[in-house]
Structures are given as structure tokens and as C-alpha cells.
Design a protein around this motif. Structure first.
Motif, PDB file in Angstrom:
ATOM      1  N   GLN A  24      27.606  32.501   2.510  1.00 14.06           N
ATOM      2  CA  GLN A  24      29.564  32.834   3.789  1.00 14.06           C
ATOM      3  C   GLN A  24      29.763  32.969   3.415  1.00 14.06           C
ATOM      4  OE1 GLN A  24      27.571  29.308   6.057  1.00 14.06           O
ATOM      5  NE2 GLN A  24      26.587  27.783   4.646  1.00 14.06           N
ATOM      6  N   ASP A  25      30.616  32.790   2.404  1.00 15.13           N
ATOM      7  CA  ASP A  25      32.126  33.212   1.465  1.00 15.13           C
ATOM      8  C   ASP A  25      31.757  35.231   1.978  1.00 15.13           C
ATOM      9  OD1 ASP A  25      33.262  30.947   2.128  1.00 15.13           O
ATOM     10  OD2 ASP A  25      33.361  30.007   0.485  1.00 15.13           O
ATOM     11  N   ASP A  26      30.792  34.849   1.050  1.00 19.36           N
ATOM     12  CA  ASP A  26      30.749  36.700   1.139  1.00 19.36           C
ATOM     13  C   ASP A  26      30.485  37.001   2.170  1.00 19.36           C
ATOM     14  OD1 ASP A  26      30.333  36.766  -1.600  1.00 19.36           O
ATOM     15  OD2 ASP A  26      28.244  36.634  -1.872  1.00 19.36           O
ATOM     16  N   SER A  72      31.691  36.590   4.998  1.00 22.71           N
ATOM     17  CA  SER A  72      33.397  36.591   5.935  1.00 22.71           C
ATOM     18  C   SER A  72      33.968  37.778   5.076  1.00 22.71           C
ATOM     19  CB  SER A  72      33.769  35.303   5.430  1.00 22.71           C
ATOM     20  OG  SER A  72      33.227  33.631   5.801  1.00 22.71           O
ATOM     21  N   ARG A  73      34.026  37.431   3.841  1.00 22.21           N
ATOM     22  CA  ARG A  73      34.398  39.063   3.111  1.00 22.21           C
ATOM     23  C   ARG A  73      33.800  40.464   3.789  1.00 22.21           C
ATOM     24  NH1 ARG A  73      37.182  39.617  -0.752  1.00 22.21           N
ATOM     25  NH2 ARG A  73      37.219  37.660  -1.522  1.00 22.21           N
ATOM     26  N   ALA A  74      32.546  40.136   3.590  1.00 16.63           N
ATOM     27  CA  ALA A  74      31.747  41.629   4.118  1.00 16.63           C
ATOM     28  C   ALA A  74      32.186  41.965   5.746  1.00 16.63           C
ATOM     29  CB  ALA A  74      30.572  41.073   4.630  1.00 16.63           C
ATOM     30  N   LEU A  75      32.783  40.642   6.739  1.00 16.24           N
ATOM     31  CA  LEU A  75      33.548  40.808   7.589  1.00 16.24           C
ATOM     32  C   LEU A  75      34.580  41.471   7.896  1.00 16.24           C
ATOM     33  CD1 LEU A  75      33.465  40.537  11.466  1.00 16.24           C
ATOM     34  CD2 LEU A  75      34.260  38.471  10.861  1.00 16.24           C
ATOM     35  N   MET A  76      35.337  40.925   7.197  1.00 22.18           N
ATOM     36  CA  MET A  76      36.877  42.145   6.354  1.00 22.18           C
ATOM     37  C   MET A  76      36.222  43.335   6.157  1.00 22.18           C
ATOM     38  SD  MET A  76      37.788  39.118   7.479  1.00 22.18           S
ATOM     39  CE  MET A  76      37.005  37.780   8.218  1.00 22.18           C
ATOM     40  N   VAL A  77      35.882  42.976   5.565  1.00 18.66           N
ATOM     41  CA  VAL A  77      35.830  45.258   4.853  1.00 18.66           C
ATOM     42  C   VAL A  77      35.227  45.580   6.212  1.00 18.66           C
ATOM     43  CG1 VAL A  77      34.284  46.538   3.337  1.00 18.66           C
ATOM     44  CG2 VAL A  77      35.565  44.681   2.871  1.00 18.66           C
ATOM     45  N   ILE A  86      27.477  39.494  -2.091  1.00 15.89           N
ATOM     46  CA  ILE A  86      27.350  40.551  -1.420  1.00 15.89           C
ATOM     47  C   ILE A  86      27.140  41.853  -1.600  1.00 15.89           C
ATOM     48  CG2 ILE A  86      29.144  40.926  -3.763  1.00 15.89           C
ATOM     49  CD1 ILE A  86      30.532  40.996  -0.188  1.00 15.89           C
ATOM     50  N   LYS A  87      26.052  42.032  -2.816  1.00 13.51           N
ATOM     51  CA  LYS A  87      25.457  43.120  -3.032  1.00 13.51           C
ATOM     52  C   LYS A  87      24.409  43.078  -1.921  1.00 13.51           C
ATOM     53  CE  LYS A  87      25.812  42.701  -7.749  1.00 13.51           C
ATOM     54  NZ  LYS A  87      24.518  42.968  -9.459  1.00 13.51           N
ATOM     55  N   ASP A  88      24.122  42.251  -1.866  1.00 12.46           N
ATOM     56  CA  ASP A  88      22.976  42.985  -0.105  1.00 12.46           C
ATOM     57  C   ASP A  88      23.566  42.763   0.959  1.00 12.46           C
ATOM     58  OD1 ASP A  88      20.355  41.871  -1.382  1.00 12.46           O
ATOM     59  OD2 ASP A  88      20.532  39.610  -1.042  1.00 12.46           O
TER      60      ASP A  88
END
Length: 207
Positions: free
Chosen positions: A90-92, A94-99, A127-129
């Protein structure tokens, strides 16, 4: 003549405002969670990509965005406390949303993540997915790699997580809307989608 027209306009406007105030009641349709509102109007939608209700709510979110004033900021806040998958994954997300936000493609890429999980029924485990989802939707691999660990994305992620912690006690589920840092919307069983949109738009105008 101008004075007569103005008087008629005010005569119509005042009852409409009173009607809105009567329709939305504190304790029933919204809760005051802060003494003061934010300096500038802002709607925060707390959500999770794994939440089916959040996915179903996306058309309503789109409608809200189309009806709020230009000075109102709408910002998604991704939570990491849902039981659908690990906190790390879920943290990943969140990071993807920021990207996606940094790429200025948030709406399109958020939709892609939602559809990957809820329409394609595919699993996100790292994060790879999420990177693969972005690449399939036109994001250059080098651009993703450059941004994913950047200072800007880390700063936005920190802000996102601070917002989750700040309002965590009020977030019993998602989607959840905090408006102007002061009002928490409550959607009752008798409300239709138009009512939900109207409530959020109305709250965005309150101080």
C-alpha cells in the motif's frame, strides 16, 4: 430597472441559500472535526486503490471536480491501513500516486491502477507491478525510475502520510472526505449520487 432586477435576484438567491442550509445538517450530513478551516478551500479524498467502494466512487469524484469553484483544490490521499494487502504494498501504491502527480498524469494513471486491480483482477505486490502499469499506459521507464525515489516524490509522499496520520482517528473507512480541514462528510442511505456531489461542493464553500 437595474435595481428591480437586483432585488429579484437577491429574493431568489436567499431562499436557495436557506434551502441548502436546511438540507445539510451538522451531525447528520457532516461533522465538524476542527475549530478552524484551512486558509484556502481544499477537498481531501482519503482512499485506497484496493477498496471497491473507492473504485465505484470515481465517477462521483469526477463530477465533484467538475462542479467545485476554480479556487478549490481537490487532492487524493492514499491510505495504507486497509486489510486487502500488505502495508508495504500500500505504501508502494502511495508512492506511485505521487509519481503520477509529478508527471501531471494523476487522473489517467490512477484510473489505470484502479482498473488493473478491479477490472482486470490482477494483483499488485510491489512497486515493479505499479511501474509496469505506468509503462503500459505510456510512461517512459526512465522517467519513472528518475522520479520514484526523487526528492520531490519523497516530499509529496511524506505529506500524504502526514495527512493520513493527522486524520486517522476519523477514518473508519474509505472513501472519506475531509473538506477545508474542518468538515467530514457523512453520506446517508437516502442520498443519491447528486446529493453526495452537492454536499461536498456545499462544504467546500463553508468556513
Amino acid at each position: 430597472m437595474k435595481k428591480i432586477i437586483l432585488a429579484l435576484f437577491i429574493a431568489v438567491l436567499v431562499p436557495l441559500q436557506a434551502c441548502a442550509q436546511e438540507q445539510w445538517k451538522e451531525g447528520e450530513h457532516y461533522t465538524i472535526i476542527n475549530d478552524t478551516a484551512t486558509d484556502k478551500p481544499v477537498i481531501n479524498e482519503f482512499f485506497s486503490y484496493w477498496c471497491p467502494h473507492c473504485f465505484q466512487f470515481e465517477p462521483i469524484v469526477k463530477d465533484i471536480k467538475s462542479k467545485i469553484s476554480d479556487d478549490v483544490k481537490f487532492e487524493k490521499v492514499h491510505v495504507n491501513f486497509m486489510g486487502f494487502t500488505s502495508t508495504e504494498t500500500q505504501d508502494d501504491a502511495s508512492r506511485a500516486l505521487m509519481v503520477a502527480r509529478a508527471l501531471k498524469k494523476e487522473d489517467a494513471l490512477s484510473t489505470a491502477i484502479f482498473r488493473y486491480i478491479h477490472v482486470q483482477k490482477s494483483s499488485v505486490t510491489s512497486i515493479k507491478d505499479l511501474k509496469n502499469i505506468f509503462m503500459v499506459n505510456g510512461v517512459d521507464e526512465a522517467d519513472f525510475d528518475k522520479l520514484v525515489g526523487s526528492f520531490g516524490v519523497n516530499s509529496m509522499l511524506k505529506k500524504n502520510n502526514k495527512m493520513v496520520e493527522k486524520y486517522r482517528q476519523y477514518l473508519r473507512g474509505v472513501p472519506n472526505f475531509i473538506v477545508n480541514g474542518k468538515f467530514q462528510a457523512t453520506f446517508t442511505r437516502d442520498m443519491n449520487t447528486k446529493d453526495m456531489v452537492d454536499l461536498i461542493v456545499w462544504l467546500s464553500k463553508q468556513k
